[in-house]
Design a protein around this motif. Structure first.
Motif, PDB file in Angstrom:
ATOM      1  N   GLN A   1       0.970  -5.111  -0.895  1.00 19.32           N
ATOM      2  CA  GLN A   1      -0.445  -5.092  -1.278  1.00 19.32           C
ATOM      3  C   GLN A   1      -1.248  -4.158  -0.379  1.00 19.32           C
ATOM      4  OE1 GLN A   1      -2.229  -8.894  -0.829  1.00 19.32           O
ATOM      5  NE2 GLN A   1      -3.261  -8.780  -2.794  1.00 19.32           N
TER       6      GLN A   1
ATOM      7  N   GLN B   1      -2.017  -0.679  -1.411  1.00 26.57           N
ATOM      8  CA  GLN B   1      -2.937  -0.438  -2.521  1.00 26.57           C
ATOM      9  C   GLN B   1      -4.375  -0.422  -2.012  1.00 26.57           C
ATOM     10  OE1 GLN B   1      -2.153   0.161  -5.825  1.00 26.57           O
ATOM     11  NE2 GLN B   1      -0.103   0.421  -4.987  1.00 26.57           N
ATOM     12  N   THR B   2      -4.799   0.739  -1.513  1.00 32.00           N
ATOM     13  CA  THR B   2      -6.147   0.812  -0.957  1.00 32.00           C
ATOM     14  C   THR B   2      -7.195   0.983  -2.041  1.00 32.00           C
ATOM     15  OG1 THR B   2      -5.842   3.161  -0.726  1.00 32.00           O
ATOM     16  CG2 THR B   2      -5.350   1.819   1.194  1.00 32.00           C
ATOM     17  N   GLY B   3      -6.727   1.331  -3.245  1.00 34.50           N
ATOM     18  CA  GLY B   3      -7.700   1.571  -4.306  1.00 34.50           C
ATOM     19  C   GLY B   3      -8.307   2.956  -4.235  1.00 34.50           C
ATOM     20  N   LEU B   4      -7.944   3.751  -3.215  1.00 34.35           N
ATOM     21  CA  LEU B   4      -8.524   5.097  -3.072  1.00 34.35           C
ATOM     22  C   LEU B   4      -7.569   6.122  -3.673  1.00 34.35           C
ATOM     23  CD1 LEU B   4      -9.768   4.817   0.591  1.00 34.35           C
ATOM     24  CD2 LEU B   4     -11.112   4.661  -1.503  1.00 34.35           C
TER      25      LEU B   4
ATOM     26  N   ARG C   1      -7.510   9.167  -3.384  1.00 35.97           N
ATOM     27  CA  ARG C   1      -7.098  10.221  -2.442  1.00 35.97           C
ATOM     28  C   ARG C   1      -5.855   9.806  -1.671  1.00 35.97           C
ATOM     29  NH1 ARG C   1     -10.958  12.626   1.514  1.00 35.97           N
ATOM     30  NH2 ARG C   1     -11.482  10.485   2.013  1.00 35.97           N
ATOM     31  N   ASN C   2      -5.765   8.527  -1.306  1.00 36.77           N
ATOM     32  CA  ASN C   2      -4.585   8.055  -0.589  1.00 36.77           C
ATOM     33  C   ASN C   2      -3.339   8.208  -1.436  1.00 36.77           C
ATOM     34  OD1 ASN C   2      -6.269   5.361   1.159  1.00 36.77           O
ATOM     35  ND2 ASN C   2      -5.941   7.494   1.690  1.00 36.77           N
TER      36      ASN C   2
ATOM     37  N   ALA D   1      -2.896  10.349  -3.860  1.00 37.33           N
ATOM     38  CA  ALA D   1      -2.581  11.774  -3.979  1.00 37.33           C
ATOM     39  C   ALA D   1      -1.856  12.241  -2.725  1.00 37.33           C
ATOM     40  CB  ALA D   1      -3.861  12.581  -4.184  1.00 37.33           C
ATOM     41  N   LEU D   2      -2.290  11.746  -1.568  1.00 36.35           N
ATOM     42  CA  LEU D   2      -1.609  12.100  -0.331  1.00 36.35           C
ATOM     43  C   LEU D   2      -0.159  11.640  -0.378  1.00 36.35           C
ATOM     44  CD1 LEU D   2      -2.236  13.383   2.434  1.00 36.35           C
ATOM     45  CD2 LEU D   2      -2.480  11.073   3.326  1.00 36.35           C
TER      46      LEU D   2
ATOM     47  N   LEU E   1       1.864  14.063  -2.283  1.00 38.61           N
ATOM     48  CA  LEU E   1       2.105  15.294  -1.523  1.00 38.61           C
ATOM     49  C   LEU E   1       3.180  15.068  -0.465  1.00 38.61           C
ATOM     50  CD1 LEU E   1       1.127  18.161  -1.426  1.00 38.61           C
ATOM     51  CD2 LEU E   1      -0.443  17.524   0.381  1.00 38.61           C
ATOM     52  N   VAL E   2       3.106  13.915   0.212  1.00 46.28           N
ATOM     53  CA  VAL E   2       4.142  13.594   1.201  1.00 46.28           C
ATOM     54  C   VAL E   2       5.501  13.618   0.523  1.00 46.28           C
ATOM     55  CG1 VAL E   2       5.084  11.752   2.649  1.00 46.28           C
ATOM     56  CG2 VAL E   2       2.651  12.257   2.711  1.00 46.28           C
TER      57      VAL E   2
ATOM     58  N   ALA F   1       6.393  15.247  -2.178  1.00 47.14           N
ATOM     59  CA  ALA F   1       6.764  16.610  -2.543  1.00 47.14           C
ATOM     60  C   ALA F   1       7.310  17.355  -1.328  1.00 47.14           C
ATOM     61  CB  ALA F   1       5.563  17.338  -3.128  1.00 47.14           C
ATOM     62  N   VAL F   2       6.625  17.205  -0.196  1.00 47.40           N
ATOM     63  CA  VAL F   2       7.066  17.908   1.016  1.00 47.40           C
ATOM     64  C   VAL F   2       8.436  17.396   1.449  1.00 47.40           C
ATOM     65  CG1 VAL F   2       6.575  18.255   3.462  1.00 47.40           C
ATOM     66  CG2 VAL F   2       4.752  18.444   1.786  1.00 47.40           C
TER      67      VAL F   2
ATOM     68  N   LEU G   1      11.083  18.874  -0.745  1.00 47.07           N
ATOM     69  CA  LEU G   1      11.313  20.279  -0.403  1.00 47.07           C
ATOM     70  C   LEU G   1      12.133  20.368   0.880  1.00 47.07           C
ATOM     71  CD1 LEU G   1      10.512  23.111  -1.411  1.00 47.07           C
ATOM     72  CD2 LEU G   1       8.680  23.060   0.268  1.00 47.07           C
TER      73      LEU G   1
END
Lengths: 638, 101, 166
Positions: free
Chosen positions: A610, A613-616, A618-619, A621-622, A625-626, A628-629, A632
């Motif tokens: 739980q 699940q910050t509800g944000l 942006r988190n 999306a981060l 990205l983590v 994806a990196v 790679l």
């Protein structure tokens, strides 16, 4: 028409679809007429097919419709098989159905679920014709289950009454026992012959040398199915209860057509039965014993329809006796005549009920002869036919079975069947005399309103009466100057020529014996009728006295040999106890425990995660990205 | 020196990264949305470049489909933002956190 | 040579537009940056022998989508700046990771054999080839895109309509 044989099937189905979805817009009259018309068209098609078949040299015709299942070696083609056997059956089924549909328009006129009734009835006709015309046994099985479903739906048609709902369930469950046998038989058949197509199976059965046990197993498993559907010992218990359904249903499904499906199936696959004398003996024995057993119960019952139900069981026993001694044609012949006169008896019973505001207890009837004359006369004709009165339909067909049984050397079964013939004549005339003769015992209130049924009901009865008289003449035996046409005609059916039939042919005794037996059975029938006259018209005090002097035995028979109670104690109660045990000790702690444990575990993990699940957005999306990196990086390091 | 798909690819990667930074750093939902569009466009660029240097039309078609889907996405996304704005008159993505655990 | 110069100009313009978007004081400014970015990419497409896609880029992206963004921003009157970021960790982690990703991609691309065959430019054929391929090989995806648009339209109507007060 043979190329359009599928039309015979499609018409009732169209009726189902229209009535089921748009029936309420048609109104009562429209729905009833539509349903009857569809079955009528089907009947015309069946007769046409029959006539066309007569003109052919090779009378086995198949018409493929479509491939249903095709998986590996397992191929099921929906294919119609039209041969003498199935064409006779199709004509009988659609013809009787047509008349009963018309009768139902009058009988069900005041029922609020009128349209549904006709939709069910049409569905039944569709399923029954599928059963009859199918070439592949799996398709037969579909029809078999279809008629079972319709039977269930129609027995429980007045489901507000607990008795009707229970009877429906009982019929369904008891039939299930038989159907399992049928299904197992089909599986064993597929394993043995590699196909379920009728023609291929029969072809294989002639060629392949089977272990004798296998043939017996297949035949007996199929027979278990037939026993369930055709209400023989020990699975007959559902049929008397099935009388809770509307009377036209009793006439159509539980007397004339569906219950004869078992006989039809045995005749259809009789090549397999012929391979196993053991199985045939079982069929004959079960048939003969059931015929006698049910007839004795019929002697004691007071419910008009129940007497007829036990009579049906008894007559089906005759048919099985016939096919069991290898006289398949005689069995089917009796099936045909029985369809007419038994349907008529039920329709007559329905007409009596109609006149007496639903009364069924024959002790509350009497003296109705002049009040409802058409019903009386048609009922009398049917009673004479079933009793085996010379010249009427039942006489020829029943006598053929008796003669074949005797000629086959099954003397004991023959004697039992002869005795049953006497009982049949007695119990059916017990009905005739108590219902239509003597003092009126009708309730005062009801008596004022006694009236003959409308034309829409009496005309179909008149037609059935006509057939009850003339149907026997398709099978007049040789010694009476007939050619036994039906037997020769049925000889052209698929896989019909078997060594067994030839043996039955050669084993026949002299013409003198046949004459003697014929006269004997006429005497027995007349004696039964005469005895009924004496007991129920002349000396009306006799029945109670006889019942009293027999004491315990009478009560035992009156309570139907306590078979229902026996099943309850031996099968139902232990099963319930097992069910209770599993519900309380296995389902609760174990099964539910596992399910709830998993759910609790998931909830625990969920509470742990739980935090993420910050509800944000942006988190999240981060997080992507983590990922994806990391991917790679993995690709680079690798 | 001649141009090759490498140059276009590097440009595409840079634009993609800038778009990504925008998505992560900005909190105005409209700007975040624009940055997503920019990332899509960055990928389109490399697709077109590969189509050109492989002499195949498929890359261009893929771009057309990406555009079609992006257009649908923008339309639906903006409708969601409008509907959201009615409930909660803000444009800050960090205030839209009703779904927190 | 001309090609390299053009590539440099439009490439730089695209990057500047992109940075403009993420630095924009409010959404309206960002939309202008987005316009620059889209237009430069369209120009690059035309340079890459894809005139049709380039024109579509101008019309659909630079035209329709940017205008739609602006329209919604005006409609809701939300052209305002942002307050203080309460989660700076997110900001730095995001920048670092994005840069890392770009660097990784470039590293891979430089190491790999990228296609570079310079082929004769035949832009005249472009639309014909695209059309033929689109309506033969890619017919099913095309239909599906059409269905997608239909669904999108219905979705927008449902989302944007004001719910009647119960």
């Amino acid at each position: 028409m043979l190329n359009y044989a599928w039309l015979v099937l499609i018409f009732p189905l169209v009726g189902v679809i229209i009535n089921a979805f748009f029936g309420r817009y048609l109104g009562k009259r429209g729905a009833g007429i539509l349903a009857s018309a569809m079955v009528g068209l089907s009947f015309i098609g069946a007769v046409w097919m029959f006539a066309e078949l007569l003109g052919l040299e090779d009378r086995v015709v198949t018409r493929p419709l479509f491939d249903w299942i095709s998986v590996g070696d397992f191929n099921v083609q929906v294919k119609l098989l039209i041969d003498p056997l199935s064409s006779v059956m199709a004509v009988v089924v659609s013809g009787v159905s047509f008349l009963i549909h018309i009768y139902s328009i009058g009988y069900m006129a005041h029922d609020e679920r009128f349209v549904r009734f006709f939709a069910y009835l049409n569905l039944f006709v569709f399923a029954m014709l599928t059963l009859v015309l199918a070439e592949n046994l799996l398709v037969t099985y579909v029809g078999w289950e279809g008629v079972g479903l319709c039977s269930y739906l129609l027995i429980g048609f007045w489901f507000e009454r607990k008795a009707a709902a229970d009877a429906g369930k009982k019929a369904f469950l008891v039939n299930r026992v038989g159907d399992v046998g049928f299904a197992l038989g089909l599986m064993l058949m597929f394993v043995t012959f590699g196909s379920l197509s009728m023609s291929q199976v029969l072809e294989q059965a002639m060629v392949v040398r089977l272990m004798p046990g296998v043939a017996t197993a297949i035949a007996l498993l199929l027979f278990v199915g037939a026993v369930g559907k055709s209400a023989q010992i020990p699975l007959y218990v559902w049929l008397p209860d099935a009388m809770e359904g509307p009377t036209p249903v009793s006439a159509l499904i539980h007397a004339a057509t569906m219950v004869t499906a078992g006989v039809y199936m045995v005749a259809r696959t009789h090549t397999l039965f012929a391979l196993s004398p053991t199985a045939l003996t079982w069929v004959a024995a079960i048939g003969g014993i059931t015929a006698f057993f049910a007839a004795t119960i019929a002697l004691t019952q007071h419910d008009l329809k129940r007497v007829l139900a036990y009579s049906t069981i008894s007559q089906l026993g005759y048919m099985f006796l016939g096919v069991g001694v290898g006289a398949y044609a005689a069995g089917i012949f009796h099936l045909t005549t029985h369809a007419f006169f038994k349907a008529l008896l039920f329709l007559g019973a329905g007409s009596v009920m109609h006149a007496l505001a639903g009364e069924l207890d024959i002790r509350k009837m009497g003296g109705l002869r002049n009040k409802i004359p058409v019903t009386f006369w048609t009922f009398l004709i049917a009673a004479l036919a079933i009793a085996g009165f010379p010249g009427l339909a039942g006489f020829f067909s029943k006598d053929e079975i008796l003669w074949q049984t005797f000629a086959n050397g099954k003397t004991l079964l023959w004697a039992l069947a002869l005795l049953t013939a006497g009982l049949t004549a007695f119990y059916i005339f017990r009905l005739v005399f108590t219902v239509f003769y003597g003092e009126s015992r009708v309730d005062k209130k009801v008596a004022a309103h006694v009236h003959e049924s409308p034309k829409v009901m009496t005309v179909p009865m008149a037609f059935l009466a006509l057939f009850s008289v003339i149907a026997g003449y398709i099978g007049v035996p040789k010694i009476l100057g007939g050619g036994n046409w039906i037997e020769h005609y049925l000889d052209g059916s698929l896989g019909w020529h078997t060594p067994e039939a030839a043996i039955a042919e050669t084993a026949h005794a002299s013409a003198g014996t046949e004459w003697a037996l014929l006269i004997l059975s006429v005497i027995v029938a007349l004696a039964g009728i005469g005895l009924a006259y004496v007991v129920y018209v002349r000396r009306t005090d006799l029945p109670t006295r006889v019942a009293k002097s027999l004491g315990g035995l009478y009560t035992f028979v009156y309570n139907k040999y306590k078979v229902d109670e026996f099943y309850m104690a031996v099968i139902v109660k232990p099963l319930r106890a097992v069910g209770k045990f599993f519900a309380e000790s296995v389902d609760g702690p174990v099964v539910d425990g596992i399910a709830e444990g998993i759910a609790a575990l998931v909830a625990l993990i969920g509470r742990g995660l739980q935090v993420l699940q910050t509800g944000l957005a942006r988190n999240y999306a981060l997080g992507i990205l983590v990922g994806a990196v990391l991917l790679l990086a993995y690709a680079l390091v690798r | 020196m001649t141009l090759s798909s490498l140059h276009y690819f590097i440009l595409s990667a840079i634009l993609f990264a800038i778009g990504g930074i925008g998505v992560l750093v900005r909190r105005n939902v409209f700007v975040i949305f624009m940055c997503v569009e920019m990332m899509l466009n960055a990928v389109n660029l490399s697709l077109i470049a590969f189509a050109r240097y492989l002499n195949q039309a498929d890359g261009q078609l893929l771009v057309l489909f990406v555009m079609a889907i992006a257009a649908a996405e923008v339309v639906v996304g903006l409708a969601i933002l409008v509907a959201l704005h009615r409930k909660r008159p803000t444009t800050d993505a960090d205030e839209m956190n009703v779904l927190r655990g | 040579m001309l090609e390299i110069i053009l590539f440099a100009c439009f490439g730089l313009a695209a990057i500047v537009g992109a940075i403009w978007v993420i630095l924009g004081k409010n959404a309206t400014w960002s939309a202008l940056g987005l316009l620059i970015n889209f237009c430069s990419l369209g120009a690059l497409y035309i340079m890459l022998n894809a005139p049709f896609v380039g024109l579509i880029q101008f019309i659909v992206y630079a035209g329709a989508i940017v205008v739609m963004f602006l329209f919604v921003i005006m409609l809701l009157m939300v052209a305002r700046g942002e307050g203080q970021d309460k989660k700076p960790v997110q900001r730095y982690a995001g920048i670092a990771l994005a840069v890392l990703l770009a660097a990784g991609l470039v590293y891979v691309a430089v190491g790999a054999a990228m296609p570079h065959g310079a082929l004769p430019a035949t832009p005249q054929d472009n639309v014909r080839v695209l059309g033929l391929t689109l309506f033969s090989e890619y017919l099913l995806p095309l239909w599906m895109a059409g269905v997608l648009f239909l669904i999108g339209m219905i979705a927008v109507v449902m989302l944007a309509k004001r719910k009647r007060e119960a």
